[in-house]
Enzyme design. Structure first.
Site, short mmCIF file in Angstrom:
data_model
loop_
_atom_site.label_atom_id
_atom_site.label_comp_id
_atom_site.label_asym_id
_atom_site.label_seq_id
_atom_site.Cartn_x
_atom_site.Cartn_y
_atom_site.Cartn_z
N GLU A 196 -3.00 -3.21 -11.66
CA GLU A 196 -2.53 -1.84 -11.90
C GLU A 196 -1.09 -1.93 -12.37
O GLU A 196 -0.28 -2.68 -11.80
CB GLU A 196 -2.60 -0.99 -10.62
CG GLU A 196 -2.02 0.42 -10.87
CD GLU A 196 -2.22 1.40 -9.72
OE1 GLU A 196 -2.81 1.00 -8.69
OE2 GLU A 196 -1.78 2.56 -9.88
N ASN A 254 -1.60 4.38 -14.97
CA ASN A 254 -1.53 5.72 -14.37
C ASN A 254 -1.17 6.75 -15.44
O ASN A 254 -0.26 6.54 -16.23
CB ASN A 254 -0.46 5.75 -13.28
CG ASN A 254 -0.88 4.96 -12.07
OD1 ASN A 254 -1.78 5.37 -11.33
ND2 ASN A 254 -0.27 3.80 -11.89
N GLU A 373 -7.51 1.29 -1.79
CA GLU A 373 -6.07 1.02 -1.99
C GLU A 373 -5.42 0.73 -0.65
O GLU A 373 -5.91 1.16 0.39
CB GLU A 373 -5.37 2.28 -2.50
CG GLU A 373 -5.79 2.81 -3.81
CD GLU A 373 -4.87 3.98 -4.22
OE1 GLU A 373 -4.45 3.96 -5.37
OE2 GLU A 373 -4.60 4.87 -3.40
P1 C2E Z 1 -0.41 5.01 -6.99
O1 C2E Z 1 -1.06 5.09 -8.32
O2 C2E Z 1 -1.23 5.44 -5.81
O3 C2E Z 1 0.08 3.50 -6.85
C1 C2E Z 1 -0.01 2.75 -5.71
C2 C2E Z 1 1.27 2.76 -4.94
O4 C2E Z 1 1.04 2.16 -3.66
C3 C2E Z 1 2.36 1.91 -5.59
O5 C2E Z 1 3.61 2.51 -5.29
C4 C2E Z 1 2.23 0.58 -4.86
O6 C2E Z 1 3.40 -0.18 -4.87
C5 C2E Z 1 1.87 1.05 -3.47
N1 C2E Z 1 1.10 0.05 -2.72
C6 C2E Z 1 0.26 -0.89 -3.21
N2 C2E Z 1 -0.30 -1.60 -2.24
C7 C2E Z 1 0.19 -1.12 -1.07
C8 C2E Z 1 -0.03 -1.44 0.31
O7 C2E Z 1 -0.79 -2.35 0.67
N3 C2E Z 1 0.64 -0.71 1.24
C9 C2E Z 1 1.49 0.29 0.87
N4 C2E Z 1 2.14 0.96 1.86
N5 C2E Z 1 1.72 0.63 -0.42
C10 C2E Z 1 1.07 -0.05 -1.38
P2 C2E Z 1 4.66 2.81 -6.42
O8 C2E Z 1 4.71 1.65 -7.37
O9 C2E Z 1 5.90 3.23 -5.72
O10 C2E Z 1 4.06 4.02 -7.21
C11 C2E Z 1 3.97 5.28 -6.64
C12 C2E Z 1 3.21 6.22 -7.54
O11 C2E Z 1 3.93 6.47 -8.74
C13 C2E Z 1 1.89 5.64 -8.01
O12 C2E Z 1 0.95 5.84 -7.00
C14 C2E Z 1 1.63 6.44 -9.25
O13 C2E Z 1 1.04 7.69 -8.94
C15 C2E Z 1 3.02 6.72 -9.79
N6 C2E Z 1 3.31 5.82 -10.91
C16 C2E Z 1 3.76 4.56 -10.91
N7 C2E Z 1 3.93 4.08 -12.15
C17 C2E Z 1 3.56 5.08 -13.00
C18 C2E Z 1 3.51 5.22 -14.44
O14 C2E Z 1 3.82 4.30 -15.23
N8 C2E Z 1 3.08 6.42 -14.95
C19 C2E Z 1 2.68 7.45 -14.12
N9 C2E Z 1 2.27 8.59 -14.67
N10 C2E Z 1 2.73 7.35 -12.78
C20 C2E Z 1 3.16 6.18 -12.21
CA CA Z 2 -2.68 4.57 -9.36
CA CA Z 3 -3.32 5.73 -5.59
#
Ligand code: C2E
Ligand code: CA
Ligand code: CA
Length: 417
Positions: A196, A254, A373
């Site tokens: 991802e 995403n 996830e």
């Molecule tokens: P998401 O799509 O639900 O992405 C998963 C989030 O959970 C990611 O946070 C990831 O680092 C985190 N995660 C993964 N595995 C674990 C785990 O085992 N435990 C815990 N506690 N967390 C975990 P991140 O990278 O901070 O991203 C947050 C949200 O931001 C993402 O949620 C997504 O909705 C959005 N996002 C990130 N990058 C993009 C992008 O390029 N474009 C768009 N539109 N949204 C983005």
């Molecule tokens: Ca996602």
């Molecule tokens: Ca998610």
């Protein structure tokens, strides 16, 4: 040199002359919203003609002493000398915005309905240097966008948010954001099958800004369009490197629901796939459940088009929205990502475990793959395996890693194996 750099000496000399005359000067930054996208869609020729028509329209509502400069693909700078007071500057901005509201701009038989957003800075109140005034008018423009007004005047006590907007815009344009890749593990095949793509943004002033802050921020302004374009290209560039290196992985990207309203988005994505030479069926777009509901018809139409070309579609954060099962039947998805709040709570609470089990079953009954996830430990992974979950993602499998590093390591492993 940028167009702005060419422009500044001319603006400065006009400004210097104007200061000899009585009254105030105003520098207006005028941006036509959606112009860049129209240009990418219909071509630069169309864009140029529309910009010429736009220029004429601005000239028509300004005074003969005012000067209109072309400042970029979608923007103008207007210099207004000898204004009696600041109200006159805002009146000019109102006139200018109104000029675009009346009727669409024409080029041949194609018309384009532009909306102008104007930022205003005053000389000498906000500076006497063309560059400084330009920046301050830009800040005012950003503020106007942020608060959803057609125009705004620069305010000296700018809040961090205004600065953030400009910084994010510049950093996207300068390709200064990072892509992280987090692996997804296929439980039956016993290997990592995809990644991802997660965006990261680090600023000089505020340090690391999490995507949960800057993505919604971008969504509220027009920045989500360039952010999405950046994310698509950056993600596909790294995915292409994996394909070329003989260690291909699918890549999940995403998407904000707002991009579905953007005309030609599906074509933009398909075009990017072609440019990078990444097969459509190795790309998954992730859309949150809540996002789907904001404009179901529009999203379904765009997603169908992508599905027809082979692109896969995942419903993200499943279980957190208020969606009914009804929409799932009609929705062109290929996978269902069970939100990490359920997966995380599974071991501690038997009922939550049953909910996860039910979600996996729903996915399978609808012919979708079930993805869990937030898998943070081996025990959770084992239970998910027992429940026939297809794919797992989380810190236990792997943390998000800078895509450059992830790709390099993967390619190195492919060579040695
Ligand atoms: P998401 O799509 O639900 O992405 C998963 C989030 O959970 C990611 O946070 C990831 O680092 C985190 N995660 C993964 N595995 C674990 C785990 O085992 N435990 C815990 N506690 N967390 C975990 P991140 O990278 O901070 O991203 C947050 C949200 O931001 C993402 O949620 C997504 O909705 C959005 N996002 C990130 N990058 C993009 C992008 O390029 N474009 C768009 N539109 N949204 C983005
Ligand atoms: Ca996602
Ligand atoms: Ca998610």
């Amino acid at each position: 040199m940028s167009e702005r750099a060419h422009l500044l000496p001319a603006v400065q000399s006009r400004l210097d002359r104007a200061r000899q005359e009585p009254g105030l000067c105003a520098l207006l930054v005028v941006r036509l919203r959606g112009m860049r996208e129209a240009q990418l869609r219909y071509g630069y020729e169309f864009g140029n003609e529309i910009m010429l028509a736009a220029r004429e329209r601005i000239v028509a509502v300004m005074r003969h002493v005012d000067t209109v400069y072309l400042a970029g693909d979608d923007s103008f700078v207007v210099l207004l000398p000898t204004l009696r007071n600041r109200t006159h500057a805002l009146l000019a901005a109102t006139r200018l915005v109104g000029a675009f509201d009346e009727s669409p701009l024409m080029h041949g038989d194609r018309n384009w309905h532009g909306r102008a957003v104007v930022g205003v800075a005053l000389c000498p109140d906000h500076g006497t240097d063309a560059e400084l005034l330009f920046r301050r008018a830009e800040l005012a423009h950003d503020e106007a966008l942020r608060i959803g007004e057609p125009f705004a005047m620069y305010k000296p006590e700018s809040t961090p948010v205004e600065i953030l907007y400009g910084e994010l815009r510049d950093d996207i344009a300068a390709n200064k954001l990072d892509v992280m890749f987090q692996p997804l593990y296929d439980l039956r095949r016993g290997k990592v099958v995809s990644v991802e793509s997660l965006a990261r943004w680090t600023t000089a002033a505020f340090g690391a800004v999490p995507p949960s802050d800057f993505v919604p921020f971008a969504e509220r302004s027009d920045l989500i369009v360039p952010l999405t374009r950046w994310s698509l290209n950056a993600s596909l560039r790294h995915a292409a490197a994996l394909h070329r290196g003989g260690a291909p992985l699918d890549v999940a990207i995403n998407l904000s629901p707002r991009v579905f309203a953007e005309q030609g988005f599906a074509e933009q994505l398909l075009g990017a796939l072609e440019i990078w030479g990444v097969p459509a069926d190795s790309v998954i777009v992730e859309i949150t459940e809540t996002a789907l509901l904001t404009d179901l018809d529009m999203s379904v139409r765009v997603l169908r088009r992508l599905r027809d070309c082979g692109v896969r579609v995942a419903i993200d954060d499943f279980g957190t929205g208020y969606a009914s099962f009804a929409y799932l039947r009609h929705f062109p998805a290929t996978e269902l990502k069970i939100d990490r709040s359920f997966v995380d709570g599974m071991l501690a609470d038997p009922r939550t475990e049953q909910v996860v089990r039910a979600m996996i079953e729903v996915a399978h009954r609808l012919g979708l793959e079930a993805v869990a996830e937030g898998v943070e430990n081996a025990e959770t992974l084992r239970r998910l395996d027992e429940m026939n979950c297809d794919i797992a993602q989380g810190y236990h499998i792997g943390h998000p890693t800078l895509a450059e590093t992830f790709v390099a390591e993967r390619l190195a492993a492919a060579v040695t194996s």
